[in-house]
Design a protein around this motif. Structure first.
Motif, PDB file in Angstrom:
ATOM      1  N   ILE A  33      -9.737  -3.211  -0.301  1.00 16.94           N
ATOM      2  CA  ILE A  33      -8.586  -3.699  -1.133  1.00 16.94           C
ATOM      3  C   ILE A  33      -7.645  -4.470  -0.426  1.00 16.94           C
ATOM      4  N   THR A  34      -7.287  -4.141   0.788  1.00 16.19           N
ATOM      5  CA  THR A  34      -6.510  -5.030   1.564  1.00 16.19           C
ATOM      6  C   THR A  34      -6.900  -5.464   2.894  1.00 16.19           C
ATOM      7  N   PRO A  35      -6.582  -6.650   3.435  1.00 19.19           N
ATOM      8  CA  PRO A  35      -7.094  -6.891   4.715  1.00 19.19           C
ATOM      9  C   PRO A  35      -5.874  -6.361   5.730  1.00 19.19           C
ATOM     10  N   TYR A  36      -4.836  -5.736   5.491  1.00 18.75           N
ATOM     11  CA  TYR A  36      -3.859  -5.235   6.237  1.00 18.75           C
ATOM     12  C   TYR A  36      -4.290  -4.188   7.114  1.00 18.75           C
ATOM     13  N   ASP A  37      -3.587  -4.121   8.574  1.00 19.44           N
ATOM     14  CA  ASP A  37      -3.814  -3.258   9.554  1.00 19.44           C
ATOM     15  C   ASP A  37      -2.644  -2.786  10.067  1.00 19.44           C
ATOM     16  N   TYR A  38      -1.967  -1.868   9.887  1.00 18.46           N
ATOM     17  CA  TYR A  38      -0.733  -1.557  10.154  1.00 18.46           C
ATOM     18  C   TYR A  38      -0.437  -0.088  10.293  1.00 18.46           C
ATOM     19  N   THR A  39       0.689   0.318  10.926  1.00 19.71           N
ATOM     20  CA  THR A  39       1.621   1.571  10.775  1.00 19.71           C
ATOM     21  C   THR A  39       2.884   1.368  10.275  1.00 19.71           C
ATOM     22  N   ASP A  85       0.877  -1.354   0.058  1.00 21.87           N
ATOM     23  CA  ASP A  85       0.144  -0.083  -0.175  1.00 21.87           C
ATOM     24  C   ASP A  85       0.791   1.151  -0.028  1.00 21.87           C
ATOM     25  N   GLY A  86       1.976   1.278   0.596  1.00 23.81           N
ATOM     26  CA  GLY A  86       2.786   2.370   0.813  1.00 23.81           C
ATOM     27  C   GLY A  86       3.148   3.140  -0.365  1.00 23.81           C
ATOM     28  N   TRP A  87       3.329   2.834  -1.402  1.00 25.48           N
ATOM     29  CA  TRP A  87       3.444   3.412  -2.848  1.00 25.48           C
ATOM     30  C   TRP A  87       2.326   4.150  -3.309  1.00 25.48           C
ATOM     31  N   ASP A  90      -5.107 -10.164  14.685  1.00 24.29           N
ATOM     32  CA  ASP A  90      -4.730 -11.517  14.201  1.00 24.29           C
ATOM     33  C   ASP A  90      -3.454 -11.300  13.684  1.00 24.29           C
ATOM     34  N   PRO A  91      -2.381 -12.504  13.796  1.00 26.73           N
ATOM     35  CA  PRO A  91      -1.113 -12.496  13.427  1.00 26.73           C
ATOM     36  C   PRO A  91      -1.299 -12.482  11.701  1.00 26.73           C
ATOM     37  N   MET A  92      -0.251 -11.467  11.049  1.00 30.28           N
ATOM     38  CA  MET A  92      -0.241 -11.189   9.540  1.00 30.28           C
ATOM     39  C   MET A  92       1.168 -11.307   9.047  1.00 30.28           C
ATOM     40  N   PRO A  93       1.403 -11.927   7.770  1.00 31.73           N
ATOM     41  CA  PRO A  93       2.851 -11.961   7.351  1.00 31.73           C
ATOM     42  C   PRO A  93       3.104 -10.535   6.695  1.00 31.73           C
ATOM     43  N   PHE A  94       4.522  -9.985   7.270  1.00 29.73           N
ATOM     44  CA  PHE A  94       4.762  -8.991   6.810  1.00 29.73           C
ATOM     45  C   PHE A  94       6.343  -8.932   6.249  1.00 29.73           C
ATOM     46  N   GLY A  95       6.639  -8.067   5.281  1.00 32.09           N
ATOM     47  CA  GLY A  95       7.921  -8.018   4.723  1.00 32.09           C
ATOM     48  C   GLY A  95       8.272  -6.500   4.463  1.00 32.09           C
ATOM     49  N   LEU A  96       9.533  -6.360   4.042  1.00 32.26           N
ATOM     50  CA  LEU A  96       9.609  -4.970   3.563  1.00 32.26           C
ATOM     51  C   LEU A  96      10.786  -4.730   2.496  1.00 32.26           C
ATOM     52  N   GLY A  97      11.028  -3.807   1.910  1.00 35.62           N
ATOM     53  CA  GLY A  97      11.904  -3.758   0.858  1.00 35.62           C
ATOM     54  C   GLY A  97      11.607  -2.345   0.188  1.00 35.62           C
ATOM     55  N   HIS A  98      12.600  -1.938  -0.875  1.00 32.51           N
ATOM     56  CA  HIS A  98      12.684  -0.708  -1.402  1.00 32.51           C
ATOM     57  C   HIS A  98      12.922  -1.127  -3.248  1.00 32.51           C
ATOM     58  N   HIS A  99      12.198   0.170  -3.642  1.00 33.85           N
ATOM     59  CA  HIS A  99      12.014  -0.403  -5.184  1.00 33.85           C
ATOM     60  C   HIS A  99      12.668   0.689  -5.827  1.00 33.85           C
ATOM     61  N   PRO A 100      14.198   1.101  -6.008  1.00 35.82           N
ATOM     62  CA  PRO A 100      14.514   2.219  -6.494  1.00 35.82           C
ATOM     63  C   PRO A 100      14.787   1.912  -8.167  1.00 35.82           C
ATOM     64  N   PHE A 101      14.623   3.161  -8.891  1.00 31.34           N
ATOM     65  CA  PHE A 101      14.922   3.242 -10.272  1.00 31.34           C
ATOM     66  C   PHE A 101      16.288   3.705 -10.439  1.00 31.34           C
ATOM     67  N   PHE A 102      17.427   3.080 -10.889  1.00 27.26           N
ATOM     68  CA  PHE A 102      18.380   3.621 -11.225  1.00 27.26           C
ATOM     69  C   PHE A 102      18.374   3.902 -12.948  1.00 27.26           C
ATOM     70  N   ILE A 103      19.377   5.048 -13.200  1.00 25.90           N
ATOM     71  CA  ILE A 103      19.710   5.294 -14.482  1.00 25.90           C
ATOM     72  C   ILE A 103      20.360   4.029 -15.104  1.00 25.90           C
ATOM     73  N   ARG A 104      20.011   3.638 -16.383  1.00 28.01           N
ATOM     74  CA  ARG A 104      20.804   2.652 -17.211  1.00 28.01           C
ATOM     75  C   ARG A 104      21.622   3.188 -18.344  1.00 28.01           C
ATOM     76  N   THR A 162       4.553  -1.739  11.861  1.00 25.65           N
ATOM     77  CA  THR A 162       3.902  -2.325  12.961  1.00 25.65           C
ATOM     78  C   THR A 162       2.462  -3.210  12.791  1.00 25.65           C
ATOM     79  N   ASN A 163       2.257  -4.309  13.166  1.00 26.93           N
ATOM     80  CA  ASN A 163       0.721  -4.959  12.942  1.00 26.93           C
ATOM     81  C   ASN A 163       0.107  -4.484  13.995  1.00 26.93           C
ATOM     82  N   MET A 164      -1.234  -4.028  13.562  1.00 22.94           N
ATOM     83  CA  MET A 164      -2.040  -3.239  14.601  1.00 22.94           C
ATOM     84  C   MET A 164      -3.367  -4.349  14.517  1.00 22.94           C
ATOM     85  N   ALA A 165      -3.277  -5.169  13.783  1.00 19.54           N
ATOM     86  CA  ALA A 165      -4.428  -6.359  13.647  1.00 19.54           C
ATOM     87  C   ALA A 165      -4.445  -6.946  15.008  1.00 19.54           C
TER      88      ALA A 165
END
Length: 287
Positions: free
Chosen positions: A110-116, A83-85, A140-154, A135-138
């Protein structure tokens, strides 16, 4: 309030927008290193992957006996990149060298996720730093992961090196298929140019470090992630030769349908995970 916030340190200049919590551009010594090429309007140069990255097969997943469902959140038929993007982040602080952003996501159609989520984008010396947590605010336990999506010049002489050990093929739906050895034309462990073909693969066994060399620009970058992000996504479209994406992730795409969640962390209410990515730039002699 302005849609753009500017960060500067020495030769490093970065523009950040609360829309998507995204970097809209980053230059070093006058060279555009991160370029606006992604996001819903094509004006994002990097965006956070939260509460996970990439796609979820069937637009649903199961935790225990509970089935959770998504609706598509972009033009892709599968729910994509969390959702962040796609959300407006709240600016908590900004001082010209750092900006602090927060996001409160609640379950919707759209999404069942509840978080900050919290994000800090900062510059110091020649280094751009991206700190991200969720942070999971739900209840019930939920699966979380993180990452970054940079667009580098080619550029024609772009070369990428990363200590990876294997690579997943891509199957229908842009989902990971079988795990195999590194491709002959994309052996990142030995250092590789980008082949002239469509690339959208996850690489495993990564130690969290990578290097990019733009010999024709006289520019290089060192990427480091803490804690180590075990998966490195590489995306390079065939119809555009001006950018590529090198995406650190804490989990495998479609981890919701993989044994042991593919690196996703099952968080109970109030639990959180953190991610940190740095990109250190330097000038070098042109090759």
């Amino acid at each position: 309030m302005s849609d753009l916030f500017f960060l500067k340190s020495g030769r490093l200049n970065v523009q950040v927008s609360p829309r998507g919590g995204a970097i809209r551009g980053a230059s070093y010594g006058g060279i555009d290193a991160l370029i606006a090429a992604g996001g819903p309007q094509g004006d994002m140069a990097s965006f956070p992957l939260v509460p996970f990255g990439n796609r979820v097969e069937f637009n649903q997943f199961k935790v225990g006996d509970q089935i959770h469902r998504f609706q598509p959140n972009s033009t892709d038929p599968l729910y994509l990149h969390g959702d962040g993007w796609l959300r407006e982040w709240q600016v908590e602080a900004w001082d010209g060298e750092a900006i602090d952003l927060t996001l409160r996501q609640m379950p919707d159609h759209i999404t069942p996720y509840d978080y900050t989520a919290q994000q800090r984008i900062s510059v110091a010396g020649d280094t751009l730093r991206l700190d991200l947590s969720v942070t999971n605010m739900a209840a019930d336990p939920m699966p979380f992961g993180l990452g970054h999506h940079p667009f580098f010049i080619r550029t024609p002489l772009t070369r990428i090196t990363a200590s990876v050990t294997d690579c997943w093929s891509e199957r229908d739906g842009h989902l990971p298929g079988e795990k195999d050895a590194l491709p002959d034309d994309l052996n990142l462990a030995a250092g590789s140019a980008l082949p002239i073909r469509f690339v959208n693969n996850a690489f495993g066994g990564w130690n969290g470090r990578a290097a990019i060399d733009w010999a024709d620009l006289g520019l290089a970058a060192e990427i480091d992630t803490t804690p180590h992000h075990n998966v490195l996504m590489l995306y390079a479209p065939l119809d555009r030769q001006d950018f590529f994406c090198l995406e650190p992730m804490t989990h495998l795409p479609n981890g919701h349908h993989v044994t042991n969640l593919g690196g996703l962390a099952l968080l109970h209410q109030g639990m959180e995970i953190h991610s940190c990515m740095t990109i250190e730039f330097r000038r070098k002699a042109r090759g």
